[in-house]
Design an enzyme around this catalytic site. Structure first.
Site, PDB file in Angstrom:
ATOM      1  N   ARG A   1      -3.644 -10.035   4.900  1.00 35.95           N
ATOM      2  CA  ARG A   1      -3.681 -10.261   3.303  1.00 35.95           C
ATOM      3  C   ARG A   1      -2.584  -9.618   2.495  1.00 35.95           C
ATOM      4  O   ARG A   1      -2.340  -8.387   2.364  1.00 35.95           O
ATOM      5  CB  ARG A   1      -5.241  -9.610   3.047  1.00 35.95           C
ATOM      6  CG  ARG A   1      -5.545  -9.532   1.691  1.00 35.95           C
ATOM      7  CD  ARG A   1      -6.851  -8.613   1.761  1.00 35.95           C
ATOM      8  NE  ARG A   1      -7.438  -8.704   0.190  1.00 35.95           N
ATOM      9  CZ  ARG A   1      -7.021  -7.763  -0.865  1.00 35.95           C
ATOM     10  NH1 ARG A   1      -5.926  -7.134  -0.746  1.00 35.95           N
ATOM     11  NH2 ARG A   1      -7.398  -7.928  -1.942  1.00 35.95           N
TER      12      ARG A   1
ATOM     13  N   LYS B   1       0.799  -1.392  -0.080  1.00 34.68           N
ATOM     14  CA  LYS B   1       0.053   0.043   0.120  1.00 34.68           C
ATOM     15  C   LYS B   1       0.815   1.428  -0.145  1.00 34.68           C
ATOM     16  O   LYS B   1       1.996   1.248   0.243  1.00 34.68           O
ATOM     17  CB  LYS B   1      -1.004  -0.001   1.181  1.00 34.68           C
ATOM     18  CG  LYS B   1      -2.270  -0.975   0.805  1.00 34.68           C
ATOM     19  CD  LYS B   1      -3.283  -1.032   1.652  1.00 34.68           C
ATOM     20  CE  LYS B   1      -4.481  -2.020   1.100  1.00 34.68           C
ATOM     21  NZ  LYS B   1      -5.391  -2.090   2.149  1.00 34.68           N
TER      22      LYS B   1
HETATM   23  N1  PMM Z   1      -7.576  -3.813   0.444  1.00 34.48           N
HETATM   24  C1  PMM Z   1      -7.967  -4.081  -0.906  1.00 34.48           C
HETATM   25  C2  PMM Z   1      -8.672  -4.656  -1.488  1.00 34.48           C
HETATM   26  N2  PMM Z   1      -9.318  -5.611  -0.480  1.00 34.48           N
HETATM   27  N3  PMM Z   1      -9.875  -6.386   1.849  1.00 34.48           N
HETATM   28  C3  PMM Z   1      -9.688  -6.273   3.196  1.00 34.48           C
HETATM   29  N4  PMM Z   1     -10.370  -6.772   3.995  1.00 34.48           N
HETATM   30  N5  PMM Z   1      -8.844  -5.178   3.556  1.00 34.48           N
HETATM   31  C4  PMM Z   1      -8.125  -4.418   2.747  1.00 34.48           C
HETATM   32  O1  PMM Z   1      -7.439  -3.460   3.355  1.00 34.48           O
HETATM   33  C5  PMM Z   1      -8.305  -4.516   1.332  1.00 34.48           C
HETATM   34  C6  PMM Z   1      -9.092  -5.525   0.845  1.00 34.48           C
HETATM   35  C7  PMM Z   1      -6.959  -3.111  -1.800  1.00 34.48           C
HETATM   36  O2  PMM Z   1      -6.750  -3.525  -3.060  1.00 34.48           O
HETATM   37  P1  PMM Z   1      -5.609  -4.724  -3.586  1.00 34.48           P
HETATM   38  O3  PMM Z   1      -6.285  -5.959  -3.573  1.00 34.48           O
HETATM   39  O4  PMM Z   1      -5.292  -3.988  -4.858  1.00 34.48           O
HETATM   40  O5  PMM Z   1      -4.430  -4.590  -2.625  1.00 34.48           O
END
Ligand code: PMM
Length: 289
Positions: free
Chosen positions: A265, A225
């Site tokens: 994640r 991020k």
């Molecule tokens: N960030 C992204 C996508 N899904 N789900 C959760 N639970 N928490 C997050 O911070 C989050 C998410 C951002 O997008 P990316 O898949 O491109 O990193």
């Protein structure tokens, strides 16, 4: 596997004796860090299987980019992207999570074998989401969210980010429970980068213990991020591209695991899979003294 202190994760998923690693499969042409790489369903499935081989405990499949400024994808297209990939991975024995703000996508993904619904809006974007999750009796990730990505950066305004995120997450938890979701199936997530500046993200990571006091398992999603880009920026202030932030991501994983996060994640799994094991070994050494 069960933790020494009892149940750590949500009811409905296996227990790991350490922080779990959720690998990301973005079936999108435009996600901020890997947009387009796994847009083809076959490549997406292969990528999910590769992530498991590298140590992912579960795989999060999403068909809509939520990067700052992103426009929404329509429902039919999101279904087309997500459901076949979920079905194929689940049929191969992978523990699949679906990353969606749409109840219809969550419902069809669960039918196709997804075992967890990860909604970055925590049920706010679609009024049908909470009833669907309650009916399906699957674990539910409630992330801190203040509105759609198109203009979320305007909402990164806080007097006290920790206090406000805790209060708003508590409301999300209560909303889900009032809608019939079993509290033992709820996971909370501070939503790093969602209506937050880099400083807000760092403050939240520094205070994960306060978020744990809400009583739910925590998911931490720092992978690649912007705040990591800012920390790593060279003298000229240019952040490295997203794909060069994986070592920094693994550093966050080690800290989050040490602070008792249920799962992280991440896009690149191997380093985080190592990091959670190191954190676990250090924790175990402390417990045996
Ligand atoms: N960030 C992204 C996508 N899904 N789900 C959760 N639970 N928490 C997050 O911070 C989050 C998410 C951002 O997008 P990316 O898949 O491109 O990193």
């Amino acid at each position: 596997m069960v933790t020494l202190q009892g149940r750590n994760g949500p009811v409905g998923l296996p227990e790991w004796d350490r922080c779990a690693v959720m690998g990301v499969v973005n079936v999108t042409p435009d996600s901020f860090s890997d947009g387009g790489r796994w847009f083809d369903p076959e490549l997406a499935v292969k990528h999910g299987l590769d992530l498991v081989a590298e140590g992912a405990d579960l795989v999060d499949v999403g068909g809509e980019s939520t990067r700052p400024g992103a426009k929404r994808v329509d429902e039919a297209e999101e279904l087309r992207r997500v459901v076949p990939v979920v079905r194929e991975l689940a049929a191969s024995g992978v523990l699949v999570s679906v990353d969606t703000m749409r109840a219809s996508v969550a419902a069809q993904a669960v039918q196709a074998g997804a075992r967890l619904v990860n909604d970055v809006s925590g049920g706010l974007a679609d009024p049908e989401m909470i009833p669907v999750v309650a009916g399906a009796q699957v674990p539910f990730v409630v992330m801190h969210w203040r509105g759609q990505s198109i203009d979320m950066n305007n909402r990164a305004v806080y007097d006290d980010v920790l206090r406000e995120v805790v209060t708003e997450l508590r409301s999300g938890l209560e909303r889900a429970v009032a809608g019939g979701v079993d509290p033992a199936r709820i996971v909370l997530d501070p939503g790093l980068g969602f209506a937050k500046t880099a400083d807000h993200d760092l403050t939240l990571l520094a205070r994960l213990a306060a978020l744990r006091e809400l009583g739910c398992p925590l998911l931490v999603a720092a992978s690649r991020k912007r705040f990591l880009g800012r920390i790593l920026a060279g003298a000229a202030g240019d952040p490295p591209p997203a794909r060069e932030r994986d070592a920094a991501t693994a550093a966050v994983t080690a800290i989050a695991a040490r602070e008792g996060a249920w799962a992280v994640r991440v896009h690149e799994v191997q380093a985080s899979a190592d990091a959670v094991r190191v954190a676990r070994a250090i924790q175990a050494a402390g417990e045996s003294r």
